[in-house]
Design an enzyme around this catalytic site. Structure first.
Site, PDB file in Angstrom:
ATOM      1  N   LYS A  47      -3.913  57.861 -42.146  1.00 27.10           N
ATOM      2  CA  LYS A  47      -2.639  58.249 -42.042  1.00 27.10           C
ATOM      3  C   LYS A  47      -1.681  57.999 -43.153  1.00 27.10           C
ATOM      4  CE  LYS A  47       0.984  56.992 -38.326  1.00 27.10           C
ATOM      5  NZ  LYS A  47       0.859  58.383 -38.076  1.00 27.10           N
ATOM      6  N   HIS A  51      -3.355  51.835 -37.385  1.00 26.35           N
ATOM      7  CA  HIS A  51      -3.903  53.074 -37.197  1.00 26.35           C
ATOM      8  C   HIS A  51      -4.853  53.190 -38.275  1.00 26.35           C
ATOM      9  CE1 HIS A  51       0.029  54.234 -35.573  1.00 26.35           C
ATOM     10  NE2 HIS A  51      -0.568  55.342 -35.015  1.00 26.35           N
TER      11      HIS A  51
END
Lengths: 252, 252, 252, 252
Positions: B140, B136
């Site tokens: 995050k 990601h």
């Protein structure tokens, strides 16, 4: 016609050693003059008139082998592991007394692995983020792999040199281990999977883009081209050379 | 010609909500009759004659929204997160009093993510090894991602059901974290990289082969096809449906 | 304790056949009772009391082998290629006269390859775009591979069944070949690379996301688990079964 | 404190141009002094005291823009395409009369794309096989992409320089197109998939191993770091510089 280079393989009954012996035999310009195993004496090297010895033995044996080779002016290409500063100092000492002999010691003879490390090093300063994933068969005892650890260290050095800030880990709640091992600030993830051999992926991320360098070693024959390159180059490189990259990029 | 389905979007000023409103407007057979934000009253839903409401609001607001919708026979498709057994029980209670109304709550509206989980579940019993890598963007906060955790749990359940032995970790010396987070015996690795959005790779390994299922979400519009599928299907599914997979594979 | 199943291997001196013989020997519950090569007579099968024969021979030999096996009530698992409708009809004819005997013929015994095809088939209807990349060693004579062609056909069938429109090729100026081979409207790309064995990637693309299913065969031992599954299952499946998938997903 | 560099953007209403204007505004040490579009006169550049102009306009406009900038001693960073030898000669002519002015023209401002090409070029001579796969969204009109074609040409040049033999295509029976487009002997495969943006994979194969370099452009903001680097470097590089790589690796 050129006279072929006379090559010996030490550790010729091991898996990699046997493959090396076959590769030398098949390579144009090289002649396999001796294939030694544990029970053979080092004198066979001189008797066979070996010019280059390939050592794929064991940390316990390699120092004795090198002392003999260097004393007899036989160049050496060494894939055996277990090198420390102290051990390298011994080799340098012997070489000082035999200044025209060359020894190449390389932690990795895979050209793909060496290129991966080099490209990782070159790319590192251009990207905000860098992580390493290495994937191996499920019998590997160390995690991360030596190559992955070294790659992460090279990335960390290049980042520091370019004065990049450290990578912030955004994780505020997570499970232990999810973000990998920390090698000098570079996360390294180790996957162990049945069916794999040795694979590594270096991932870089910047604004709107990523760059991935992936090396797949699918067969242990991947070491052979690097060993043959070493055999062909070592006579022209007197003294100790550490790392195949020194021969790969010699002309640059 | 069929009368278009009258759809309202709640949370229509959020990034995903705004995209959902545009997608409904553009979709054949659907008509956007209301796009509500925080300041709007729920009465606008009934005034507009909405048949289906898409809730992309906030855990604080969603329960009130659903109570109103169900009481007025408006079907709902819900992407808002924060569901617990207790909260789901409330929704089921309201639905019991309005038996022809349908509510779809889905933790993930990306069809690719749902397929990845399903295929992972189906493949798990055939392979000795299984690991998950999720990658990601570097903002995050949680690691592993909810989707990766859920995927690993599904793999673990499938392995247990097939009576597969646990995966032995071969590591005898390593750095902490190298082998990832342990989710029910399945290692999960979380990469955080500038430039990425949301990506997941499920790796399976067996004798001489590996199978990899990879999902790349490159834009948040990836939720739209799943939301539209929900909107089109929810009226025919009275009661509470949890998970988009129930609509994806309805005919199988 | 159960009596082990008595298994024979035909073509036991070939590379795959030899590996199959070793795998049968090592497998719990199986006993290798005969390992035949070209010079051996089929009578050895009955003399050895074989219950299941694994045929890894040659299109020229397999029909004769199967006629003999079926006539003697020996079940068969067949990896030999070259099947046509006519040849399959012969096998069905022999089986009609020996209704309790089972024959499994499979174009691919790799479980990963079979799963890849199945998942590709299941995913196809959810995505606007689908392409296949297959990657093999640089001695492969056919392009695309049989597995890639079959995968593309299955995708095309699933798209047609779901009434998806054909994939428009956006290319207005390009080099011939850039967009791959056209297999029923699905582009298939064939990479030939030294160092590879057999690999395939199926790519699906939809709004804002992609799904990739990748199979890597890194060693020809990848066929063994599928062959052993066939050996263990074929006695319970009288008649002709075509394709390993019929045994893989038997319980679903 | 250093005086900020005064930067103008031409084509500031285009998607990339607007992003460039925002990036210049946000960048430390840079000041956005003018954001021009079609209707604005070039005199605004001199009136605003611009020191560097970023041209993201159109092949029809760029030559006029550059003539004006060079005549007024404004350095230029040019992302506009459509360059021919003749057009470059015009720019060189104008620069000859203004020897302290610098112009950077780059076919690709993505640092990841430039690194991919450079690494491909460096790796090519070490591997028997090389192929390129480029993957783009399904609206792209040309196949292969310009970057993939250029990458394949660089690989072909490096192979020729190292006297590598041509890559033999092993295909004896195949479908047309399966083996990709032939760019100077390097196969190039073009995938077009909904959901993708711009991606490229360079694959090298040798004995027992492969090396893959992959660039993923996930957002058009990926051009910004390269443009900013150009803006910061162009004043110190009088004359015409073609290609961002000249600034990326300046110190090497």
């Amino acid at each position: 016609m050129t006279t072929p280079l006379r090559v010996a393989v030490l550790g010729a009954k091991g898996r990699i050693g046997a493959e090396a012996a076959r590769s030398v035999e098949a390579a144009p310009g090289l002649e396999l003059v001796a294939a030694l195993d544990r029970e053979d004496t080092l004198e066979s090297l001189t008797e066979a008139g070996a010019q280059v010895a390939v050592d794929l033995t064991h940390p316990d044996a390699v120092l004795g082998n090198l002392e003999y080779c260097i004393a007899h002016g036989i160049h050496a290409v060494v894939g055996t592991t277990g090198w420390t500063d102290e051990r390298l100092a011994s080799v340098r000492g012997w070489l000082a007394a035999s200044p025209s002999t060359g020894v190449l010691i390389a932690p990795n003879f895979s050209i793909g692995a060496v290129l991966t490390m080099r490209f990782a090093q070159q790319a590192a300063r251009f990207f905000e983020s860098a992580e390493v994933i290495e994937l191996h068969h499920n019998n590997k005892a160390d995690a991360p792999s030596g190559t992955a650890t070294r790659t992460a260290q090279l990335i960390a050095e290049a980042r520091a040199e370019a004065a990049l800030p450290p990578q912030d880990d955004p994780t505020t709640h997570g499970l232990p281990g999810a973000r990998g091992a920390d090698v000098d600030g570079v996360p390294v993830h180790s996957v162990r999977l049945r069916g794999l051999l040795a694979h590594q992926e270096v991932l870089f991320g910047g604004t709107g883009e990523t760059l991935t360098i992936r090396h797949d070693s699918l067969h242990h024959s991947s070491f052979m081209p690097g060993i043959l390159l070493g055999v062909r180059s070592v006579a022209d490189a007197p003294g100790l050379t550490f790392g195949l990259e020194n021969f790969l990029f010699a002309g640059e």
